[in-house]
Structure formats: C-alpha cells, structure tokens
Write an enzyme that holds these catalytic residues in place. Structure first.
Site, PDB file in Angstrom:
ATOM      1  N   ASN A  38       0.924  -1.169  -0.129  1.00  0.00           N
ATOM      2  CA  ASN A  38       0.030  -0.206  -0.191  1.00  0.00           C
ATOM      3  C   ASN A  38       0.874   1.318  -0.082  1.00  0.00           C
ATOM      4  O   ASN A  38       1.985   1.214   0.356  1.00  0.00           O
ATOM      5  CB  ASN A  38      -0.996   0.007   0.959  1.00  0.00           C
ATOM      6  CG  ASN A  38      -2.186   0.681   1.021  1.00  0.00           C
ATOM      7  OD1 ASN A  38      -2.329   1.605   0.182  1.00  0.00           O
ATOM      8  ND2 ASN A  38      -3.229   0.463   1.854  1.00  0.00           N
ATOM      9  N   ILE A  39       0.254   2.275  -0.195  1.00  0.00           N
ATOM     10  CA  ILE A  39       1.098   3.710  -0.449  1.00  0.00           C
ATOM     11  C   ILE A  39       1.577   3.693   1.336  1.00  0.00           C
ATOM     12  O   ILE A  39       0.950   3.675   2.306  1.00  0.00           O
ATOM     13  CB  ILE A  39      -0.250   4.868  -0.510  1.00  0.00           C
ATOM     14  CG1 ILE A  39      -0.833   4.574  -1.986  1.00  0.00           C
ATOM     15  CG2 ILE A  39       0.688   6.216  -0.600  1.00  0.00           C
ATOM     16  CD1 ILE A  39      -1.683   5.617  -2.427  1.00  0.00           C
ATOM     17  N   SER A  54      10.005   2.107  -0.202  1.00  0.00           N
ATOM     18  CA  SER A  54      11.305   2.528  -0.384  1.00  0.00           C
ATOM     19  C   SER A  54      12.283   2.426   0.551  1.00  0.00           C
ATOM     20  O   SER A  54      13.314   2.272   0.677  1.00  0.00           O
ATOM     21  CB  SER A  54      11.103   3.881  -0.428  1.00  0.00           C
ATOM     22  OG  SER A  54      10.012   4.212  -1.603  1.00  0.00           O
ATOM     23  N   GLU A  57      10.652   3.081  -7.502  1.00  0.00           N
ATOM     24  CA  GLU A  57       9.506   3.511  -8.417  1.00  0.00           C
ATOM     25  C   GLU A  57       9.771   4.955  -8.937  1.00  0.00           C
ATOM     26  O   GLU A  57      10.271   5.852  -8.271  1.00  0.00           O
ATOM     27  CB  GLU A  57       8.357   3.569  -7.508  1.00  0.00           C
ATOM     28  CG  GLU A  57       6.735   3.828  -8.226  1.00  0.00           C
ATOM     29  CD  GLU A  57       5.741   3.541  -7.088  1.00  0.00           C
ATOM     30  OE1 GLU A  57       5.738   4.300  -6.135  1.00  0.00           O
ATOM     31  OE2 GLU A  57       4.793   2.833  -7.494  1.00  0.00           O
ATOM     32  N   TYR A 106      -4.654  13.353  -8.169  1.00  0.00           N
ATOM     33  CA  TYR A 106      -5.022  13.354  -7.056  1.00  0.00           C
ATOM     34  C   TYR A 106      -6.139  14.271  -7.028  1.00  0.00           C
ATOM     35  O   TYR A 106      -7.019  14.081  -6.394  1.00  0.00           O
ATOM     36  CB  TYR A 106      -3.897  13.483  -6.071  1.00  0.00           C
ATOM     37  CG  TYR A 106      -3.469  12.048  -5.487  1.00  0.00           C
ATOM     38  CD1 TYR A 106      -3.996  10.844  -5.111  1.00  0.00           C
ATOM     39  CD2 TYR A 106      -1.946  11.941  -5.501  1.00  0.00           C
ATOM     40  CE1 TYR A 106      -3.532   9.865  -4.656  1.00  0.00           C
ATOM     41  CE2 TYR A 106      -1.377  10.842  -4.905  1.00  0.00           C
ATOM     42  CZ  TYR A 106      -1.970   9.774  -4.840  1.00  0.00           C
ATOM     43  OH  TYR A 106      -1.626   8.552  -4.437  1.00  0.00           O
ATOM     44  N   ARG A 154       7.387  -1.952  -7.002  1.00  0.00           N
ATOM     45  CA  ARG A 154       6.122  -2.091  -7.631  1.00  0.00           C
ATOM     46  C   ARG A 154       6.409  -2.616  -9.055  1.00  0.00           C
ATOM     47  O   ARG A 154       7.574  -2.837  -9.537  1.00  0.00           O
ATOM     48  CB  ARG A 154       5.150  -0.818  -7.814  1.00  0.00           C
ATOM     49  CG  ARG A 154       4.551  -0.689  -6.513  1.00  0.00           C
ATOM     50  CD  ARG A 154       3.173   0.030  -6.529  1.00  0.00           C
ATOM     51  NE  ARG A 154       2.567   0.479  -5.094  1.00  0.00           N
ATOM     52  CZ  ARG A 154       2.490   1.533  -4.521  1.00  0.00           C
ATOM     53  NH1 ARG A 154       3.298   2.501  -5.286  1.00  0.00           N
ATOM     54  NH2 ARG A 154       2.009   1.816  -3.368  1.00  0.00           N
ATOM     55  N   ARG A 189       5.355  11.399   6.551  1.00  0.00           N
ATOM     56  CA  ARG A 189       6.063  11.542   5.169  1.00  0.00           C
ATOM     57  C   ARG A 189       5.919  12.893   4.741  1.00  0.00           C
ATOM     58  O   ARG A 189       6.921  13.769   4.308  1.00  0.00           O
ATOM     59  CB  ARG A 189       6.097  10.435   4.308  1.00  0.00           C
ATOM     60  CG  ARG A 189       7.121  10.711   3.039  1.00  0.00           C
ATOM     61  CD  ARG A 189       6.800   9.595   1.850  1.00  0.00           C
ATOM     62  NE  ARG A 189       5.678   9.465   1.307  1.00  0.00           N
ATOM     63  CZ  ARG A 189       5.097   8.514   0.898  1.00  0.00           C
ATOM     64  NH1 ARG A 189       5.931   7.394   0.403  1.00  0.00           N
ATOM     65  NH2 ARG A 189       3.975   8.139   0.452  1.00  0.00           N
ATOM     66  N   GLU A 238      -0.159  14.022  -1.558  1.00  0.00           N
ATOM     67  CA  GLU A 238      -0.872  13.064  -1.165  1.00  0.00           C
ATOM     68  C   GLU A 238      -1.800  13.442   0.089  1.00  0.00           C
ATOM     69  O   GLU A 238      -2.264  12.937   0.818  1.00  0.00           O
ATOM     70  CB  GLU A 238       0.219  12.036  -0.710  1.00  0.00           C
ATOM     71  CG  GLU A 238       0.697  11.329  -1.784  1.00  0.00           C
ATOM     72  CD  GLU A 238       1.654  10.391  -1.191  1.00  0.00           C
ATOM     73  OE1 GLU A 238       2.105  10.432   0.058  1.00  0.00           O
ATOM     74  OE2 GLU A 238       2.228   9.514  -1.803  1.00  0.00           O
TER      75      GLU A 238
HETATM   76  N1  LIG Z   1       8.896   0.190   9.298  1.00  0.00           N
HETATM   77  C1  LIG Z   1       8.773   1.369   9.399  1.00  0.00           C
HETATM   78  N2  LIG Z   1       8.634   1.695  10.885  1.00  0.00           N
HETATM   79  C2  LIG Z   1       8.521   3.084  10.802  1.00  0.00           C
HETATM   80  N3  LIG Z   1       8.492   3.926  10.028  1.00  0.00           N
HETATM   81  C3  LIG Z   1       8.675   3.538   8.669  1.00  0.00           C
HETATM   82  C4  LIG Z   1       8.777   2.039   8.225  1.00  0.00           C
HETATM   83  N4  LIG Z   1       8.752   1.961   7.181  1.00  0.00           N
HETATM   84  C5  LIG Z   1       8.431   3.386   6.486  1.00  0.00           C
HETATM   85  N5  LIG Z   1       8.517   4.135   7.663  1.00  0.00           N
HETATM   86  C6  LIG Z   1       8.153   5.757   7.293  1.00  0.00           C
HETATM   87  O1  LIG Z   1       6.980   5.861   6.703  1.00  0.00           O
HETATM   88  C7  LIG Z   1       7.057   6.598   5.709  1.00  0.00           C
HETATM   89  C8  LIG Z   1       6.714   6.184   4.319  1.00  0.00           C
HETATM   90  O2  LIG Z   1       7.974   5.173   3.972  1.00  0.00           O
HETATM   91  P1  LIG Z   1       8.200   4.905   2.460  1.00  0.00           P
HETATM   92  O3  LIG Z   1       8.531   6.294   1.644  1.00  0.00           O
HETATM   93  O4  LIG Z   1       9.329   3.731   2.312  1.00  0.00           O
HETATM   94  O5  LIG Z   1       6.805   4.287   1.713  1.00  0.00           O
HETATM   95  P2  LIG Z   1       6.671   3.748   0.386  1.00  0.00           P
HETATM   96  O6  LIG Z   1       5.709   2.220   0.782  1.00  0.00           O
HETATM   97  O7  LIG Z   1       7.671   3.643  -0.285  1.00  0.00           O
HETATM   98  O8  LIG Z   1       5.536   4.739  -0.198  1.00  0.00           O
HETATM   99  P3  LIG Z   1       4.960   4.944  -1.806  1.00  0.00           P
HETATM  100  O9  LIG Z   1       3.812   3.955  -1.806  1.00  0.00           O
HETATM  101  O10 LIG Z   1       4.181   6.431  -1.642  1.00  0.00           O
HETATM  102  O11 LIG Z   1       5.785   4.705  -2.625  1.00  0.00           O
HETATM  103  C9  LIG Z   1       8.455   7.287   5.541  1.00  0.00           C
HETATM  104  O12 LIG Z   1       8.475   8.375   6.237  1.00  0.00           O
HETATM  105  C10 LIG Z   1       9.277   6.167   6.322  1.00  0.00           C
HETATM  106  O13 LIG Z   1      10.513   6.720   7.031  1.00  0.00           O
HETATM  107  N1  LIG Z   2      -3.347   6.567  -9.521  1.00  0.00           N
HETATM  108  C1  LIG Z   2      -1.861   5.635  -9.489  1.00  0.00           C
HETATM  109  N2  LIG Z   2      -1.778   4.704 -10.254  1.00  0.00           N
HETATM  110  C2  LIG Z   2      -0.656   3.946 -10.184  1.00  0.00           C
HETATM  111  O1  LIG Z   2      -0.127   3.090 -10.772  1.00  0.00           O
HETATM  112  C3  LIG Z   2       0.411   4.473  -9.005  1.00  0.00           C
HETATM  113  N3  LIG Z   2       1.559   3.815  -8.612  1.00  0.00           N
HETATM  114  C4  LIG Z   2       1.861   4.772  -7.623  1.00  0.00           C
HETATM  115  N4  LIG Z   2       0.659   5.650  -7.238  1.00  0.00           N
HETATM  116  C5  LIG Z   2       1.028   6.569  -6.218  1.00  0.00           C
HETATM  117  C6  LIG Z   2       0.829   6.359  -4.846  1.00  0.00           C
HETATM  118  C7  LIG Z   2       1.710   7.172  -3.914  1.00  0.00           C
HETATM  119  O2  LIG Z   2       0.937   8.256  -3.837  1.00  0.00           O
HETATM  120  C8  LIG Z   2       2.793   7.576  -5.339  1.00  0.00           C
HETATM  121  C9  LIG Z   2       4.135   6.856  -5.029  1.00  0.00           C
HETATM  122  O3  LIG Z   2       3.959   5.345  -4.977  1.00  0.00           O
HETATM  123  O4  LIG Z   2       2.308   7.242  -6.473  1.00  0.00           O
HETATM  124  C10 LIG Z   2      -0.136   5.518  -8.304  1.00  0.00           C
HETATM  125  N5  LIG Z   2      -1.055   6.112  -8.500  1.00  0.00           N
END
Ligand SMILES: Nc1ncnc2c1ncn2[C@@H]1O[C@H](COP(=O)(O)OP(=O)(O)OP(=O)(O)O)[C@@H](O)[C@H]1O
Ligand SMILES: Nc1nc(=O)c2ncn([C@H]3C[C@H](O)[C@@H](CO)O3)c2[nH]1
Length: 269
Positions: free
Chosen positions: A38-39, A44, A62, A92, A134, A198, A203
């Site tokens: 999930n988002i 990352s 990504e 968005y 992803r 974050r 978002e």
């Molecule tokens: N296991 C964890 N424990 C605590 N904080 C976390 C953890 N994993 C990620 N975070 C924090 O949560 C926020 C989102 O993490 P991250 O950017 O890695 O998410 P993502 O899944 O890559 O997001 P997106 O879907 O937008 O690409 C960041 O501020 C990160 O520091």
């Molecule tokens: N509409 C839409 N389609 C996608 O395939 C997709 N992949 C990621 N995201 C959004 C989620 C995070 O905000 C941000 C980084 O992951 O981008 C998407 N949004």
C-alpha cells in the site's frame, strides 16, 4: 507471454536446478522480484535496507519523480528540459480527468524499468537478484482496477488500458516476467500514519478509505488470489508476505530478521 515455468525448465535444462539459488546466473539472468504494498507502507525504506544489506543486488525504485515532473523523452536533436506538469498532483486533484493518462504513463515507466538490462556489476555477482519497487502487474491489478471500480476510469478507458497492457506484456514475453513478489503488509491505519509522517504534498487529501480500498486490492490479488489475472506466470508466482506494522527503522534486530527472511524466500524460488 511464456509461463514462468518454462523459464525455470529452461534454467534446469541449462544445468541449473530451479530450486538452486546459487546457479541463477547461468544464461546471464537474475532472480527478479517486485516489492508490493500500500501507499507509504514502507517499500522505499525496505528497498534501501535491502540495498544496504545486499549491495550487489540491483534495485529499481518507483519513478515517482518522473510523474511529478513530466518531460518529453530526449532525442539526439532535443533536450528534455520542458516541464509539462505534475501528473501525480493532477491525478489526485482530478482523478476522473487524469487517471487514464496516469495509468498509461505509469505503466510505460514501469515497463521501461522492467526491461532495463542487468548492470555490469550484477552480471559479475554469483547470485544476481533484481528488485523492483512495484511492477507492471500492480499498475493494472491494484491501481488501474481500483480507479475503474471507483468510476475514475470509464469502461472504454479501462478496456483500452487492459488491451494495451496485455499486448505489451505478451510482446515482451519473459523479459517482463517476475519470479516472485515481496508483499509488505500493514494495516491501512498504519499506512495513513506513515503517509502523514512523510508529508508528500500531492498526497495531502488522501483519506483512510482510499488506503482501505488499495489494501483490499492487494489482499485480493496477492493473498486471497481472487483477482482475475491474465498471465500464466503471474498466477504461479510465489508471494512472500512480510508484516511490517512494526516500526523497524530503529530496530536492527528486526531489520536483520526481515533480511534473513527475504534471502530464505529467494532460496526457495
Ligand atoms: N517499518 C517502518 N517503521 C516506521 N516507519 C517507517 C517504516 N517503514 C517506513 N516508514 C516511514 O514511513 C514513511 C513512508 O515510507 P516509504 O516512503 O518507504 O513508503 P513507500 O511504501 O515507499 O511509499 P509509496 O507507496 O508512496 O511509494 C517514511 O516516512 C518512512 O520513514
Ligand atoms: N493512480 C495511481 N496509479 C498508479 O499506478 C500508482 N502507482 C503509484 N501511485 C501513487 C501512490 C503514491 O501516492 C505515489 C508513489 O507511490 O504514487 C499511483 N497512483
């Protein structure tokens, strides 16, 4: 697309037993996995941890920055300096207007990432592994599907998107195939908390409900397997579920345990 099984059998025919991780380099290929979730679940963050633990692996983040600043791809004659806008913000703000554009663009950028050749460094490693943040599969079976179900993609847009997706993936065959998925699973509430922490400006308006919908899409595709998928290799690809509700960022022991689990999963492929 040829099923992944045939890729495994070809590896076996080349002398590498499918379950033998150490022989994956034969034929100049690598184990290819995608991190899904999930988002703001922490993909990352997890990818960075994998990169620190296994510096020899090849990671593909990504391409969010590309979506935030859309530019024409540069040719020999033109440089790509013109900024056409922030597509992430646009989708968005006005999802019904921009979802189709977003999904075709995100799908294309993910496809390009999955088609990137292996780096020289990776080719020299004994156990080459490529990890994508992803994939072309989540593009369709999580986001595009969800936007269609919400009514932001019309029937005709969804039909054209799916047609294009199937055609491209069939054309590129095994080159886009993945051997497995790492599914980072957390509650939508935890994801919302991390999303707020974050603070990505685009978002700001995301509500818990949207994260709940995306959570259900992930569960249906990767756990319950009720989502109809259109590629044989995808149906058979192993999924490793990692619960990341726990805040592991400041917990080295938990990090070590997660990395050990990933390595063990890859050994089973
Ligand atoms: N296991 C964890 N424990 C605590 N904080 C976390 C953890 N994993 C990620 N975070 C924090 O949560 C926020 C989102 O993490 P991250 O950017 O890695 O998410 P993502 O899944 O890559 O997001 P997106 O879907 O937008 O690409 C960041 O501020 C990160 O520091
Ligand atoms: N509409 C839409 N389609 C996608 O395939 C997709 N992949 C990621 N995201 C959004 C989620 C995070 O905000 C941000 C980084 O992951 O981008 C998407 N949004």
């Amino acid at each position: 697309m040829r099923p992944l099984l045939s890729l495994r059998l070809r590896r076996a025919a080349a002398g590498a037993l499918p379950r033998c991780f150490g022989k994956a380099r034969r034929g100049g290929s690598a184990w290819r996995l995608s991190i899904e979730g999930n988002i703001a679940v922490g993909k990352s963050t997890f990818l960075r941890l994998l990169g620190k633990t296994f510096p020899e692996w090849q990671m593909a983040t990504e391409p969010v920055a590309k979506w935030q600043k859309v530019q024409a791809s540069s040719t020999r004659e033109t440089s790509s300096s013109q900024n056409f806008g922030n597509l992430l913000q646009m989708v968005y703000q006005e999802p019904s207007r921009w979802s189709y554009t977003f999904q075709t663009y995100s799908c294309m950028s993910r496809l390009k990432a999955q088609l990137e050749p292996l780096s020289e460094k990776l080719l020299k490693t004994p156990d080459p592994v490529q990890i994508f943040e992803r994939s072309v599969y989540s593009d369709r079976y999580i986001f595009a599907k969800n936007l269609f179900e919400l009514g932001h993609l019309t029937e005709i847009e969804w039909t054209i998107y799916q047609d294009l997706h199937t055609f491209l993936l069939q054309e590129f065959g095994d080159r886009t195939a993945l051997h497995g998925f790492l599914y980072l699973q957390a509650t939508p509430e935890k994801c919302l908390e991390r999303l707020h922490r974050r603070g990505r400006p685009e978002e700001k308006a995301i509500q818990l409900e949207y994260l709940e919908q995306l959570h259900t899409q992930h569960e249906n595709w990767l756990v319950k397997k009720t989502t109809e998928v259109h590629f044989e290799n995808l149906r058979n690809a192993p999924v490793f579920v990692l619960n990341v509700n726990h805040d592991f960022e400041d917990d080295p022991a938990e990090q070590e345990e997660l990395m050990r689990k990933v390595k063990a999963f890859i050994k089973t492929l």
